[in-house]
Scaffold this motif. Sequence first.
Motif, PDB file in Angstrom:
ATOM      1  N   LYS A 177       0.832  -1.212   0.000  1.00  6.52           N
ATOM      2  CA  LYS A 177       0.000   0.000   0.000  1.00  6.52           C
ATOM      3  C   LYS A 177       0.861   1.254   0.000  1.00  6.52           C
ATOM      4  O   LYS A 177       0.521   2.237  -0.658  1.00  6.52           O
ATOM      5  N   LYS A 178       1.980   1.236   0.723  1.00  2.00           N
ATOM      6  CA  LYS A 178       2.862   2.409   0.738  1.00  2.00           C
ATOM      7  C   LYS A 178       3.485   2.633  -0.638  1.00  2.00           C
ATOM      8  O   LYS A 178       3.526   3.762  -1.120  1.00  2.00           O
ATOM      9  N   HIS A 179       3.940   1.559  -1.274  1.00  2.00           N
ATOM     10  CA  HIS A 179       4.510   1.709  -2.623  1.00  2.00           C
ATOM     11  C   HIS A 179       3.447   2.218  -3.599  1.00  2.00           C
ATOM     12  O   HIS A 179       3.744   3.031  -4.471  1.00  2.00           O
ATOM     13  N   ALA A 180       2.215   1.757  -3.423  1.00  2.00           N
ATOM     14  CA  ALA A 180       1.119   2.244  -4.273  1.00  2.00           C
ATOM     15  C   ALA A 180       0.882   3.729  -4.031  1.00  2.00           C
ATOM     16  O   ALA A 180       0.697   4.504  -4.972  1.00  2.00           O
ATOM     17  N   ALA A 181       0.910   4.141  -2.770  1.00  2.00           N
ATOM     18  CA  ALA A 181       0.725   5.559  -2.448  1.00  2.00           C
ATOM     19  C   ALA A 181       1.868   6.405  -2.996  1.00  2.00           C
ATOM     20  O   ALA A 181       1.677   7.578  -3.331  1.00  2.00           O
ATOM     21  N   ASP A 182       3.044   5.796  -3.114  1.00  4.01           N
ATOM     22  CA  ASP A 182       4.207   6.503  -3.656  1.00  4.01           C
ATOM     23  C   ASP A 182       4.220   6.530  -5.181  1.00  4.01           C
ATOM     24  O   ASP A 182       5.118   7.094  -5.782  1.00  4.01           O
ATOM     25  N   GLY A 183       3.230   5.864  -5.813  1.00  5.61           N
ATOM     26  CA  GLY A 183       3.113   5.965  -7.261  1.00  5.61           C
ATOM     27  C   GLY A 183       3.127   4.662  -8.032  1.00  5.61           C
ATOM     28  O   GLY A 183       2.947   4.672  -9.240  1.00  5.61           O
ATOM     29  N   ALA A 184       3.366   3.534  -7.373  1.00  8.31           N
ATOM     30  CA  ALA A 184       3.353   2.246  -8.083  1.00  8.31           C
ATOM     31  C   ALA A 184       1.907   1.849  -8.340  1.00  8.31           C
ATOM     32  O   ALA A 184       1.127   1.687  -7.409  1.00  8.31           O
TER      33      ALA A 184
END
Length: 74
Positions: A15-22
């Motif tokens: 979820k953090k990587h998704a929030a960072d743009g992934a």
Amino acid sequence: MYVCSCFGVTEQQVKKHAADGACTPRQIASACKAGTDCGSCVRRIQAILGRGACPRRELADQGQPILAELDEAA
């Protein structure tokens, strides 16, 4: 909860990587290797990514950079 047991990647990390743009499983894999060994977690990653809109998808649709490294270079 672990999403990728091969590399010890948790749902919160995805979820953090998704929030960072992934926005895709491949981008998640680039960020943390999840999904690159046995592949059994790829569907789970897809499900996590599918639960919410990618925070930077609108930028991508406009042809603008979506990853932090590209934002800093501009």
